[in-house]
Each structure stands twice: as structure tokens, then as C-alpha cells.
Design a protein around this motif. Structure first.
Motif, PDB file in Angstrom:
ATOM      1  N   LYS A   1       3.465   5.650  -7.815  1.00  0.00           N
ATOM      2  CA  LYS A   1       2.584   4.998  -8.540  1.00  0.00           C
ATOM      3  C   LYS A   1       3.256   4.095  -9.866  1.00  0.00           C
ATOM      4  CE  LYS A   1      -1.268   8.049  -7.253  1.00  0.00           C
ATOM      5  NZ  LYS A   1      -0.011   8.822  -6.171  1.00  0.00           N
ATOM      6  N   GLU A   2       3.838   4.807 -10.212  1.00  0.00           N
ATOM      7  CA  GLU A   2       5.086   4.084 -11.436  1.00  0.00           C
ATOM      8  C   GLU A   2       5.967   3.183 -11.235  1.00  0.00           C
ATOM      9  OE1 GLU A   2       3.445   5.090 -14.090  1.00  0.00           O
ATOM     10  OE2 GLU A   2       1.811   6.600 -13.436  1.00  0.00           O
ATOM     11  N   ALA A   3       6.192   2.510  -9.688  1.00  0.00           N
ATOM     12  CA  ALA A   3       6.753   1.854  -9.147  1.00  0.00           C
ATOM     13  C   ALA A   3       6.348   0.106  -9.179  1.00  0.00           C
ATOM     14  CB  ALA A   3       8.025   2.561  -8.333  1.00  0.00           C
ATOM     15  N   ASN A   4       7.413  -0.504  -9.548  1.00  0.00           N
ATOM     16  CA  ASN A   4       7.583  -2.238  -8.497  1.00  0.00           C
ATOM     17  C   ASN A   4       8.393  -2.318  -8.072  1.00  0.00           C
ATOM     18  OD1 ASN A   4       4.722  -2.691 -10.792  1.00  0.00           O
ATOM     19  ND2 ASN A   4       6.062  -2.399 -12.923  1.00  0.00           N
ATOM     20  N   VAL A   5       8.178  -3.403  -7.261  1.00  0.00           N
ATOM     21  CA  VAL A   5       9.178  -3.732  -6.304  1.00  0.00           C
ATOM     22  C   VAL A   5       9.707  -4.589  -7.239  1.00  0.00           C
ATOM     23  CG1 VAL A   5       8.818  -5.070  -3.966  1.00  0.00           C
ATOM     24  CG2 VAL A   5       6.817  -3.320  -3.713  1.00  0.00           C
TER      25      VAL A   5
ATOM     26  N   LYS B   1       5.869  -0.250   8.960  1.00  0.00           N
ATOM     27  CA  LYS B   1       6.152   1.275   8.786  1.00  0.00           C
ATOM     28  C   LYS B   1       7.248   1.561   8.380  1.00  0.00           C
ATOM     29  CE  LYS B   1       6.466   4.501  11.884  1.00  0.00           C
ATOM     30  NZ  LYS B   1       6.537   5.329  13.288  1.00  0.00           N
ATOM     31  N   PHE B   2       6.584   2.325   7.241  1.00  0.00           N
ATOM     32  CA  PHE B   2       7.831   3.047   6.819  1.00  0.00           C
ATOM     33  C   PHE B   2       8.932   3.221   7.706  1.00  0.00           C
ATOM     34  CE2 PHE B   2       9.661   6.621   3.940  1.00  0.00           C
ATOM     35  CZ  PHE B   2      10.588   5.994   3.728  1.00  0.00           C
ATOM     36  N   LEU B   3      10.647   3.471   7.475  1.00  0.00           N
ATOM     37  CA  LEU B   3      11.479   4.309   8.368  1.00  0.00           C
ATOM     38  C   LEU B   3      12.382   5.185   6.896  1.00  0.00           C
ATOM     39  CD1 LEU B   3      12.676   0.858   9.443  1.00  0.00           C
ATOM     40  CD2 LEU B   3      11.423   2.614  10.558  1.00  0.00           C
TER      41      LEU B   3
ATOM     42  N   ALA C   1       0.992  -1.404  -0.171  1.00  0.00           N
ATOM     43  CA  ALA C   1       0.147  -0.005   0.255  1.00  0.00           C
ATOM     44  C   ALA C   1       0.859   1.258   0.038  1.00  0.00           C
ATOM     45  CB  ALA C   1      -0.907  -0.458   1.210  1.00  0.00           C
ATOM     46  N   TYR C   2       1.912   1.520   0.913  1.00  0.00           N
ATOM     47  CA  TYR C   2       3.462   2.365   1.026  1.00  0.00           C
ATOM     48  C   TYR C   2       3.523   2.462  -0.409  1.00  0.00           C
ATOM     49  CZ  TYR C   2       6.509   5.302   1.994  1.00  0.00           C
ATOM     50  OH  TYR C   2       7.428   6.748   2.085  1.00  0.00           O
ATOM     51  N   VAL C   3       3.778   1.806  -1.067  1.00  0.00           N
ATOM     52  CA  VAL C   3       4.607   1.286  -2.918  1.00  0.00           C
ATOM     53  C   VAL C   3       3.703   2.761  -3.016  1.00  0.00           C
ATOM     54  CG1 VAL C   3       5.686   0.454  -4.339  1.00  0.00           C
ATOM     55  CG2 VAL C   3       6.647   0.117  -1.918  1.00  0.00           C
ATOM     56  N   LYS C   4       2.100   1.567  -3.534  1.00  0.00           N
ATOM     57  CA  LYS C   4       1.348   2.158  -4.216  1.00  0.00           C
ATOM     58  C   LYS C   4       0.308   3.769  -4.476  1.00  0.00           C
ATOM     59  CE  LYS C   4      -3.552   0.850  -6.386  1.00  0.00           C
ATOM     60  NZ  LYS C   4      -4.592   0.236  -5.902  1.00  0.00           N
ATOM     61  N   ALA C   5       0.608   3.953  -3.262  1.00  0.00           N
ATOM     62  CA  ALA C   5       0.354   5.483  -2.214  1.00  0.00           C
ATOM     63  C   ALA C   5       1.665   5.988  -2.813  1.00  0.00           C
ATOM     64  CB  ALA C   5      -0.037   5.665  -1.102  1.00  0.00           C
ATOM     65  N   ASN C   6       2.828   6.100  -2.914  1.00  0.00           N
ATOM     66  CA  ASN C   6       3.979   6.894  -2.814  1.00  0.00           C
ATOM     67  C   ASN C   6       4.478   6.659  -4.265  1.00  0.00           C
ATOM     68  OD1 ASN C   6       3.854   8.205  -0.213  1.00  0.00           O
ATOM     69  ND2 ASN C   6       3.497   6.672   0.278  1.00  0.00           N
TER      70      ASN C   6
ATOM     71  N   ASN D   1      12.615   2.026 -10.468  1.00  0.00           N
ATOM     72  CA  ASN D   1      13.009   2.727  -9.859  1.00  0.00           C
ATOM     73  C   ASN D   1      14.581   3.173  -9.858  1.00  0.00           C
ATOM     74  OD1 ASN D   1      12.223   2.951  -7.447  1.00  0.00           O
ATOM     75  ND2 ASN D   1      10.715   5.346  -7.886  1.00  0.00           N
ATOM     76  N   GLY D   2      15.108   2.198  -9.011  1.00  0.00           N
ATOM     77  CA  GLY D   2      16.798   2.462  -7.838  1.00  0.00           C
ATOM     78  C   GLY D   2      16.744   2.488  -6.775  1.00  0.00           C
ATOM     79  N   LEU D   3      15.180   2.994  -5.899  1.00  0.00           N
ATOM     80  CA  LEU D   3      15.018   3.232  -5.236  1.00  0.00           C
ATOM     81  C   LEU D   3      15.078   2.268  -4.110  1.00  0.00           C
ATOM     82  CD1 LEU D   3      12.077   5.916  -5.027  1.00  0.00           C
ATOM     83  CD2 LEU D   3      15.235   6.854  -4.197  1.00  0.00           C
ATOM     84  N   GLU D   4      15.767   2.010  -3.155  1.00  0.00           N
ATOM     85  CA  GLU D   4      15.636   0.876  -1.324  1.00  0.00           C
ATOM     86  C   GLU D   4      15.282   1.879  -0.679  1.00  0.00           C
ATOM     87  OE1 GLU D   4      19.110  -0.884   0.405  1.00  0.00           O
ATOM     88  OE2 GLU D   4      19.216  -1.330  -1.288  1.00  0.00           O
ATOM     89  N   LEU D   5      14.301   1.239   0.346  1.00  0.00           N
ATOM     90  CA  LEU D   5      13.460   1.809   1.273  1.00  0.00           C
ATOM     91  C   LEU D   5      13.476   0.835   2.241  1.00  0.00           C
ATOM     92  CD1 LEU D   5       9.860   1.869  -0.927  1.00  0.00           C
ATOM     93  CD2 LEU D   5      11.492   3.650  -0.997  1.00  0.00           C
ATOM     94  N   GLU D   6      13.552   1.223   3.692  1.00  0.00           N
ATOM     95  CA  GLU D   6      13.428   0.751   4.935  1.00  0.00           C
ATOM     96  C   GLU D   6      11.843   0.607   5.181  1.00  0.00           C
ATOM     97  OE1 GLU D   6      16.848   0.594   6.657  1.00  0.00           O
ATOM     98  OE2 GLU D   6      18.502   0.840   5.348  1.00  0.00           O
ATOM     99  N   PHE D   7      11.643  -0.413   5.494  1.00  0.00           N
ATOM    100  CA  PHE D   7      10.763  -0.552   6.678  1.00  0.00           C
ATOM    101  C   PHE D   7      10.896  -2.011   7.643  1.00  0.00           C
ATOM    102  CE2 PHE D   7       9.181  -0.091   2.234  1.00  0.00           C
ATOM    103  CZ  PHE D   7       8.685   0.284   2.425  1.00  0.00           C
TER     104      PHE D   7
END
Length: 145
Positions: A108-112, A139-141, A101-106, A128-134
């Protein structure tokens, strides 16, 4: 001198234990039930190219690879630890709900394309090259650089 000898003996024992890992190819039916359920739910149309069981002295792990290059690693109980799409999108159903849900909301054009799970949380790579930490509660960090 005696301490060095004891330390050498301990080191050689641990080295021999780590070298003794056994890797064998198995069938999907030989995976733990949790892993079988996960594969049927999230990858119903995929057939594994191969499945490897890696048994070490203190742990067992499983690695499943599909013909589309997606790889999934499971622990000895069949819980997924990593899903690597190898630069292709991972099915949204396989991604924990709050993270998806976080990825979809923030983004929109990216895929995991990859997700790693540990005791402390999740690392998620996007196409898109980003690496997210939860955190472990999904919860997004932060964005990891």
C-alpha cells in the motif's frame, strides 16, 4: 585455418552491423502512432526533453525522456518496453491493470518506479527496494532478489 578465416569474416560482419546503429533526435510527431497515443494517455502534462530514434540493421527503438527524468523505451512499432521513473513514481495508469492492483493490495505504501516488459513477463521495481516478477498474463510470480 580456413574455418578460422570464415569465422573471422562472419564475426567482423556482425560487428560492423552492430556498430552501424544510427541514433537521431526526432519530434514526438515522428514517433509511431502507438507511442504517441501512450504518451498522450499516460503523460498528458509532460513534454519530452528529447526523443531518440535508434535504428539498427534488424530493429528500430525509440527512447523518450521527460524533464522529470522519467524515460520510456518503445519498440519499432511504438509498443512500450520499459518505463524508468529513475526513483520517482510512474503514473498508475501506465502500469498494466493487474500489476497495479497487486501492488496496491500488497504494498500500500509503495510506488512503482520502474517496469520492464518482455515476452516472458514483467519486472517491477518498487520504491521500497523490492523487485517483483510477473508472468506475461500479469500474474505475480515471485520477489526477485
Amino acid at each position: 585455418m580456413r574455418v578460422q578465416m570464415i569465422l573471422g569474416l562472419i564475426a567482423s560482419t556482425f560487428f560492423s552491423l552492430s556498430v552501424s546503429a544510427q541514433k537521431t533526435t526526432i519530434t514526438a510527431a515522428e514517433l509511431p502512432a502507438n507511442a504517441q497515443t501512450f504518451l498522450k494517455k499516460h503523460f498528458p502534462n509532460e513534454t519530452p526533453s528529447y526523443i531518440v530514434k535508434e535504428k539498427e540493421v534488424f530493429s528500430t527503438e525509440y527512447k523518450v525522456q521527460f524533464s522529470n527524468a522519467i524515460e520510456i523505451e518503445f519498440d519499432g512499432k511504438g509498443n512500450w518496453e520499459e518505463i524508468d521513473g529513475n526513483h520517482t513514481a510512474i503514473p498508475a495508469s501506465a502500469i498494466p491493470a493487474k500489476i497495479a492492483a497487486y501492488v496496491k493490495a500488497n504494498y500500500k505504501e509503495a510506488n512503482v518506479t520502474k517496469i520492464d516488459k518482455s515476452r516472458w513477463g514483467y519486472e517491477v521495481d518498487l520504491n521500497n527496494g523490492l523487485e517483483l516478477e510477473f508472468d506475461s498474463g500479469e500474474k505475480f510470480l515471485r520477489i526477485d532478489h
